[in-house]
Design a protein around this motif. Structure first.
Motif, PDB file in Angstrom:
ATOM      1  N   PHE A   4       0.859  -1.186   0.000  1.00 27.24           N
ATOM      2  CA  PHE A   4       0.000   0.000   0.000  1.00 27.24           C
ATOM      3  C   PHE A   4       0.895   1.236   0.000  1.00 27.24           C
ATOM      4  N   TYR A   5       0.339   2.350  -0.433  1.00 24.09           N
ATOM      5  CA  TYR A   5       1.029   3.634  -0.297  1.00 24.09           C
ATOM      6  C   TYR A   5       0.161   4.571   0.526  1.00 24.09           C
ATOM      7  N   ILE A   6       0.839   5.429   1.258  1.00 24.77           N
ATOM      8  CA  ILE A   6       0.127   6.407   2.081  1.00 24.77           C
ATOM      9  C   ILE A   6       1.037   7.632   2.225  1.00 24.77           C
ATOM     10  N   PRO A   7       0.515   8.845   2.126  1.00 27.33           N
ATOM     11  CA  PRO A   7       1.380  10.038   2.232  1.00 27.33           C
ATOM     12  C   PRO A   7       1.983  10.204   3.619  1.00 27.33           C
ATOM     13  N   THR A   8       1.159   9.980   4.656  1.00 25.96           N
ATOM     14  CA  THR A   8       1.596  10.109   6.047  1.00 25.96           C
ATOM     15  C   THR A   8       0.819   9.095   6.881  1.00 25.96           C
ATOM     16  N   ILE A   9       1.285   8.858   8.096  1.00 28.79           N
ATOM     17  CA  ILE A   9       0.554   7.950   8.978  1.00 28.79           C
ATOM     18  C   ILE A   9      -0.774   8.579   9.403  1.00 28.79           C
ATOM     19  N   LYS A  10      -0.782   9.889   9.492  1.00 33.22           N
ATOM     20  CA  LYS A  10      -2.045  10.582   9.770  1.00 33.22           C
ATOM     21  C   LYS A  10      -3.072  10.268   8.677  1.00 33.22           C
ATOM     22  N   ALA A  11      -2.623  10.211   7.425  1.00 30.57           N
ATOM     23  CA  ALA A  11      -3.524   9.894   6.321  1.00 30.57           C
ATOM     24  C   ALA A  11      -4.036   8.461   6.422  1.00 30.57           C
ATOM     25  N   LEU A  12      -3.194   7.546   6.936  1.00 30.18           N
ATOM     26  CA  LEU A  12      -3.634   6.167   7.124  1.00 30.18           C
ATOM     27  C   LEU A  12      -4.728   6.102   8.187  1.00 30.18           C
ATOM     28  N   SER A  13      -4.533   6.831   9.272  1.00 36.25           N
ATOM     29  CA  SER A  13      -5.551   6.892  10.319  1.00 36.25           C
ATOM     30  C   SER A  13      -6.857   7.458   9.770  1.00 36.25           C
ATOM     31  N   TYR A  14      -6.732   8.473   8.932  1.00 40.93           N
ATOM     32  CA  TYR A  14      -7.904   9.110   8.319  1.00 40.93           C
ATOM     33  C   TYR A  14      -8.639   8.126   7.413  1.00 40.93           C
ATOM     34  N   ALA A  15      -7.862   7.314   6.662  1.00 38.63           N
ATOM     35  CA  ALA A  15      -8.475   6.348   5.745  1.00 38.63           C
ATOM     36  C   ALA A  15      -9.206   5.238   6.493  1.00 38.63           C
ATOM     37  N   ARG A  16      -8.758   4.933   7.722  1.00 40.11           N
ATOM     38  CA  ARG A  16      -9.368   3.838   8.486  1.00 40.11           C
ATOM     39  C   ARG A  16     -10.476   4.302   9.418  1.00 40.11           C
ATOM     40  N   ARG A  34     -13.453   4.840   8.969  1.00 39.29           N
ATOM     41  CA  ARG A  34     -14.747   4.207   8.741  1.00 39.29           C
ATOM     42  C   ARG A  34     -14.577   2.724   8.449  1.00 39.29           C
ATOM     43  N   LYS A  35     -15.480   1.930   8.953  1.00 42.81           N
ATOM     44  CA  LYS A  35     -15.470   0.504   8.677  1.00 42.81           C
ATOM     45  C   LYS A  35     -15.968   0.262   7.259  1.00 42.81           C
ATOM     46  N   GLY A  53     -12.919  11.376   1.474  1.00 41.23           N
ATOM     47  CA  GLY A  53     -13.519  10.393   2.368  1.00 41.23           C
ATOM     48  C   GLY A  53     -13.390   8.947   1.952  1.00 41.23           C
ATOM     49  N   PHE A  54     -12.801   8.669   0.770  1.00 42.43           N
ATOM     50  CA  PHE A  54     -12.689   7.288   0.307  1.00 42.43           C
ATOM     51  C   PHE A  54     -11.555   6.577   1.040  1.00 42.43           C
ATOM     52  N   SER A  55     -11.867   5.457   1.677  1.00 46.30           N
ATOM     53  CA  SER A  55     -10.864   4.710   2.451  1.00 46.30           C
ATOM     54  C   SER A  55      -9.844   4.033   1.551  1.00 46.30           C
ATOM     55  N   HIS A  56     -10.283   3.575   0.394  1.00 48.32           N
ATOM     56  CA  HIS A  56      -9.402   2.896  -0.554  1.00 48.32           C
ATOM     57  C   HIS A  56      -9.451   3.622  -1.893  1.00 48.32           C
ATOM     58  N   VAL A  57      -8.279   3.908  -2.443  1.00 48.94           N
ATOM     59  CA  VAL A  57      -8.208   4.498  -3.785  1.00 48.94           C
ATOM     60  C   VAL A  57      -7.241   3.644  -4.599  1.00 48.94           C
ATOM     61  N   ALA A 100       3.476  -2.130 -13.624  1.00 49.72           N
ATOM     62  CA  ALA A 100       3.964  -1.560 -12.356  1.00 49.72           C
ATOM     63  C   ALA A 100       3.308  -0.232 -11.998  1.00 49.72           C
ATOM     64  N   CYS A 101       2.508   0.331 -12.877  1.00 52.71           N
ATOM     65  CA  CYS A 101       1.892   1.641 -12.589  1.00 52.71           C
ATOM     66  C   CYS A 101       0.728   1.534 -11.605  1.00 52.71           C
ATOM     67  N   TYR A 102       0.158   0.332 -11.411  1.00 57.43           N
ATOM     68  CA  TYR A 102      -1.056   0.191 -10.593  1.00 57.43           C
ATOM     69  C   TYR A 102      -0.711   0.117  -9.100  1.00 57.43           C
ATOM     70  N   ILE A 103      -1.305   0.993  -8.317  1.00 57.03           N
ATOM     71  CA  ILE A 103      -1.027   1.015  -6.878  1.00 57.03           C
ATOM     72  C   ILE A 103      -2.314   1.185  -6.073  1.00 57.03           C
ATOM     73  N   HIS A 104      -2.199   0.839  -4.821  1.00 56.61           N
ATOM     74  CA  HIS A 104      -3.319   0.937  -3.871  1.00 56.61           C
ATOM     75  C   HIS A 104      -2.924   1.945  -2.782  1.00 56.61           C
ATOM     76  N   THR A 105      -3.711   2.977  -2.613  1.00 55.55           N
ATOM     77  CA  THR A 105      -3.455   3.932  -1.533  1.00 55.55           C
ATOM     78  C   THR A 105      -4.598   3.877  -0.524  1.00 55.55           C
ATOM     79  N   GLY A 106      -4.256   3.988   0.735  1.00 55.24           N
ATOM     80  CA  GLY A 106      -5.299   4.050   1.755  1.00 55.24           C
ATOM     81  C   GLY A 106      -5.217   2.958   2.787  1.00 55.24           C
ATOM     82  N   ALA A 107      -6.398   2.557   3.294  1.00 58.64           N
ATOM     83  CA  ALA A 107      -6.507   1.687   4.458  1.00 58.64           C
ATOM     84  C   ALA A 107      -5.975   0.290   4.207  1.00 58.64           C
TER      85      ALA A 107
END
Length: 906
Positions: free
Chosen positions: A667-679, A681-682, A836-840, A899-906
């Motif tokens: 997964f990729y995430i800009p910051t750990i704060k962003a990871l918390s933000y993505a999670r 919501r269930k 607000g999207f948990s997974h992008v 290799a261009c396909y990535i998952h960002t978020g929770a």
């Protein structure tokens, strides 16, 4: 005498008041007399200096304007009304220094220009240059206060109009040429446009020919001498530099009023700058000694409470440090340190200058290995970074100001580690100083801390949510000036009110957050997370932050039980910079060099595997793991590694396991704060009976206009697989969730619909904007056959309550191509996460149309058939991982494709 003058003015005012009382309310002359009364009271203020007189004058003239009928013809009444308001509100701003008063003065000054431009037989040639210069000056002031580049552009435009309206013999032409030159220099400083520099040089030549000794306007004229110096720097013409120094020397300093020290110091400022440049070229110590002498004079003439003091101390400290470098004198070393230290502590100076001072101070401390001394300074400086990007600014201006400190945070961490700070402390600093723009938005929307506040202090929670909503509102664009004037007379100017409301809301929010932090249990409210909070975020899998600087390279590893730093021995800055700079070229392949570019991409991925990924996976003991149940890992690349494709690292071979895909789900995430933000919501997409999926398709795209107006519009190629992709998704989701297809939509219609869906899929073109990342966008259709864009800026402002998954099957949706803002992670995928999207699910670079269809179909099959352990966040990641891996195995010789396909978020 003064007393008699006041008495005479008061007597005249009283007579006018009496006339006004006797005049019938419906008399058409009443408004004129009210304006005259206001002017007389303003005249009294000019003598008395009493604020009450100024306020009363403005109030009376405003009442006169409110009494005027909307169809009132242009005559001397309206001119007196506007003229009085333009002058009196300007005076009020000079007293109060508030943005609100400046904006009001600006409206009336600009309104006077527009109103006098009306073609009227009684008003021949009323377009006075001074009328243009007033609003030009106000726009310049507002730019200096708030940093909005649009204000600087307007100031230059109005000043240019004033100059073009002058006759060749106009006595103010030299002065206004000088003023325009100073504005152009400011814009050159901000944007680096060579045309502004060239025009500024023309202005100084014109001013010097018309009026060589413009002593009364030294600040403006001397700024043009700086233009010559910068022109020299561009062309490397020694003669231009010497001419500029000689011009400064001939300015008659003694002719300047001794009671105006800041004007006298103008000569010293520019002599210092020019001599510093001369020393850089000649290494003549006399130039440097003279530079220091002039700089010391400037600092001596600058009061300690003057906002310019930090900038002047920076100039002096820089010159002294140059002398220290040449002489190695301990006296100069400590002189430079103390000068930068004082500049850092100039709390009334602009934050940007204070951070620059801290940075220069710490460079010297680092040279001397004084790690303990530099640590608190650097940490405090980074804590000021959010103040550089004011919340009240437009997004493009926030980006511009943050870009000035692009490497500050990443380069700070090695110094802190050398100072003995632990990995947790360094990670907290990284969290605070990176992703500043998105961090401010997440702070306002973070539900974990907010829920706690709601429970304990419902009144503060209510106020907090109200202010969040106000700050999230987009700023209105500036309406025509005539409309602003009419609105202002009725006290309902939308544009002004928007800006005032934003300023007030931001100020109130800052005060509220400070109050909340004073409450027991809320000391860390909206501050970087504590160590235990960071480790809690790694409960689903390790979080790896890579730093690669000229000083050293580190990987900060967060697990559920520890935070530690690892130094990968083969991760060298020069290698990283070389490989990362090639990505943009490699991925934009032509058919003729596609094979060669894939080969080079394989070398890049192999280097990344050996130098970065293997040491980390070894440390985590994850290289021994393979098979179906893979652990999850979150990657954070910073600085030069911000675009590194860690998920695709490895060696090329059909059955090789020497690659990231064989051992972990990335997964990729800009910051750990962003990871918390993505999670926050269930995931409920599969469990909600009312769940729904929106599929947006753009099989054809309208022409895209170039910023270069001389070029014809470019029409993006058709996406032949877009409709097939949509059909496959609808088949996979049939009977599982409600699916709506939306073909050729506009941005407005998409924004209206998003809140009604838990998941959204885009099959369209996208653009990553390297000059202004917030303008990166999805390309849509306006509904009239014209191109429409859904920008990062617009998406980021949305707060979609039911958002779950966004699949962006388009080119470069997770690409931030701006090197200056690499650590801000401003791209389309992050905008969806902020919305607000948990997974992008997104792409790091240009994608292949057919490959997009193949990859897009598989995750929905996996997602809706219930495999992968149920409907949690891990289910989404596994579904996407399997889909991309299927393409990887099929096209293993073409890493550019998969290799261009990535998952960002929770």
């Amino acid at each position: 005498d003064h007393k008699r003058t006041i008495e005479n003015i008061e007597s005249d005012i009283e007579n006018t008041r009496n006339l006004l009382k006797e005049m019938p309310q419906h008399n058409i002359e009443r408004e004129s007399l009210m304006s005259i009364l206001g002017m007389k009271i303003f005249g009294k203020y000019k003598v008395s200096g009493a604020k009450g007189d100024l306020d009363e004058a403005i109030q009376i003239v405003l009442e006169a304007g409110n009494s005027m009928r909307c169809d009132h013809p242009w005559d001397s009444d309206r001119e007196v009304w506007l003229q009085t308001l333009a002058i009196s509100t300007r005076e009020k701003y000079f007293k109060s220094k508030t943005v609100e008063d400046l904006e009001q003065a600006l409206v009336y000054a600009k309104g006077l220009v527009d109103r006098t431009d009306i073609d009227h037989e009684d008003l021949p040639q009323r377009r006075d240059t001074l009328l243009l210069m007033r609003p030009s000056s106000h726009y310049k002031t507002r730019f200096e206060l708030l940093g909005g580049l649009d204000d600087l552009d307007r100031s230059i435009e109005l000043c240019g109009q004033a100059l073009s309206s002058m006759t060749a013999s106009h006595r103010g032409q030299a002065v206004f040429s000088a003023f325009l030159g100073s504005l152009l220099i400011s814009r050159y400083d901000q944007r680096g446009n060579k045309e502004d520099l060239d025009t500024a040089v023309e202005m100084v030549q014109m001013a010097s020919q018309l009026e060589p000794q413009v002593v009364d306007h030294l600040p403006e004229c001397l700024s043009l001498l700086l233009a010559i110096r910068r022109e020299y720097k561009k062309s490397n013409n020694q003669k231009k530099l010497l001419d500029a120094i000689q011009a400064c020397k001939t300015v008659p300093v003694d002719a300047v009023d001794k009671n105006r020290p800041l004007r006298r110091s103008g000569i010293s400022v520019f002599m210092s700058v020019l001599l510093s440049e001369s020393y850089n070229e000649s290494q003549n110590m006399q130039d440097l000694e003279d530079c220091i002498k002039y700089s010391e004079e400037v600092v001596a003439q600058t009061p300690r409470n003057n906002p310019r003091r930090a900038a002047n101390l920076l100039m002096l400290g820089t010159a002294i440090h140059k002398r220290y470098s040449a002489t190695q004198s301990n006296h100069d070393l400590y002189y430079a340190l103390s000068t930068f230290y004082e500049a850092w502590h100039c709390r009334l100076s602009p934050v940007e200058e204070r951070i620059r001072a801290a940075s220069l101070l710490c460079e010297i401390l680092a040279e001397k290995h004084m790690w303990q001394e530099l640590s608190p300074v650097l940490q405090s400086a980074i804590m000021l970074l959010p103040n550089v990007s004011k919340r009240s600014l437009r997004r493009k201006d926030q980006e511009h100001h943050l870009a000035k400190f692009r490497d500050l945070v990443v380069n700070t961490i090695p110094f802190l580690l050398k100072a003995g700070e632990d990995a947790a402390c360094c990670l907290r600093i990284l969290e605070f100083g990176r992703g500043v723009i998105m961090g401010m938005v997440m702070d306002y929307r973070s539900e974990t801390a907010i829920s706690k506040l709601k429970e304990a202090h419902p009144d503060l929670f209510t106020k907090f949510k109200r202010l969040c909503k106000e700050i999230d509102q987009p700023l209105s664009t500036e309406p025509p000036m005539a409309e602003m004037l009419d609105q202002l007379r009725d006290r309902r100017s939308t544009h002004l009110q928007d800006h005032r409301d934003r300023e007030n809301s931001v100020r109130s929010m800052e005060e509220l957050v400070a109050d909340i932090r004073d409450l027991p249990g809320f000391e860390g409210f909206q501050l970087p997370p504590r160590s235990d909070e960071l480790m809690a975020m790694a409960s689903e899998g390790p979080i790896i932050t890579f730093l690669c600087t000229r000083c050293r390279s580190d990987a900060i590893i967060v697990t559920a039980t520890s935070i530690k730093s690892l130094r990968p021995p083969q991760l060298i800055y020069e290698d990283a910079e070389s490989w990362m700079s090639k990505i943009s070229t490699l991925v934009r392949s032509k058919r003729s060099n596609y094979g060669e570019n894939n080969s080079q991409m394989e070398q890049l991925l192999s280097w990344l595997w050996d130098s970065a990924v293997v040491p980390v996976l070894n440390e985590l003991q994850l290289l021994r793991i393979s098979g179906d149940k893979l652990p999850r890992v979150w990657w954070i690349g910073t600085g030069v590694l911000a675009r590194a494709p860690f998920h695709a690292a490895g060696r090329r071979s059909r059955r090789s396991t020497e690659n990231t895909y064989s051992h972990i789900i990335s997964f990729y995430i800009p910051t750990i704060k962003a990871l918390s933000y993505a999670r926050r919501r269930k995931l409920q997409l599969l469990s909600r009976p009312d769940s729904s999926l929106l599929v947006v398709t753009m099989p054809t795209t309208p022409p895209q206009r170039s910023r270069d107006t001389t070029r014809p519009p470019r029409t993006p190629g058709p996406l032949k697989s877009a409709l097939e992709e949509a059909s496959a998704i609808m088949r996979a989701a049939a009977g599982k969730t409600s699916v709506v297809q939306f073909n050729h939509p506009s941005a407005e219609s998409i924004m209206r619909k998003l809140s009604g869906f838990q998941a959204v899929h885009f099959a369209c073109h996208a653009v990553s904007d390297s000059t202004s990342p917030s303008q990166s966008c999805l390309l849509l259709n306006s509904g009239t056959g014209m191109l429409d864009t859904l920008t990062v800026e617009r998406l980021s402002a949305a707060n979609i309550e039911n958002a779950q998954i966004a699949y962006l099957s388009a080119c470069s949706t997770a690409e931030n191509s701006s090197r200056l803002l690499a650590d801000e992670s401003i791209h389309i995928a992050c905008a969806f996460q902020l919305a607000g999207f948990s997974h992008v699910l997104a792409t790091q670079w240009v994608s292949n149309d057919i490959a997009c269809r193949e990859v897009a179909e598989e995750p929905y099959k996996q997602l809706f058939k219930g495999s992968g352990g149920g409907g949690d966040h891990g289910h989404v990641s596994l579904s996407f991982h399997l889909a991309v891996n299927k393409l990887r195995v099929k096209s293993w010789k073409e890493p550019i494709k998969w290799a261009c396909y990535i998952h960002t978020g929770a």
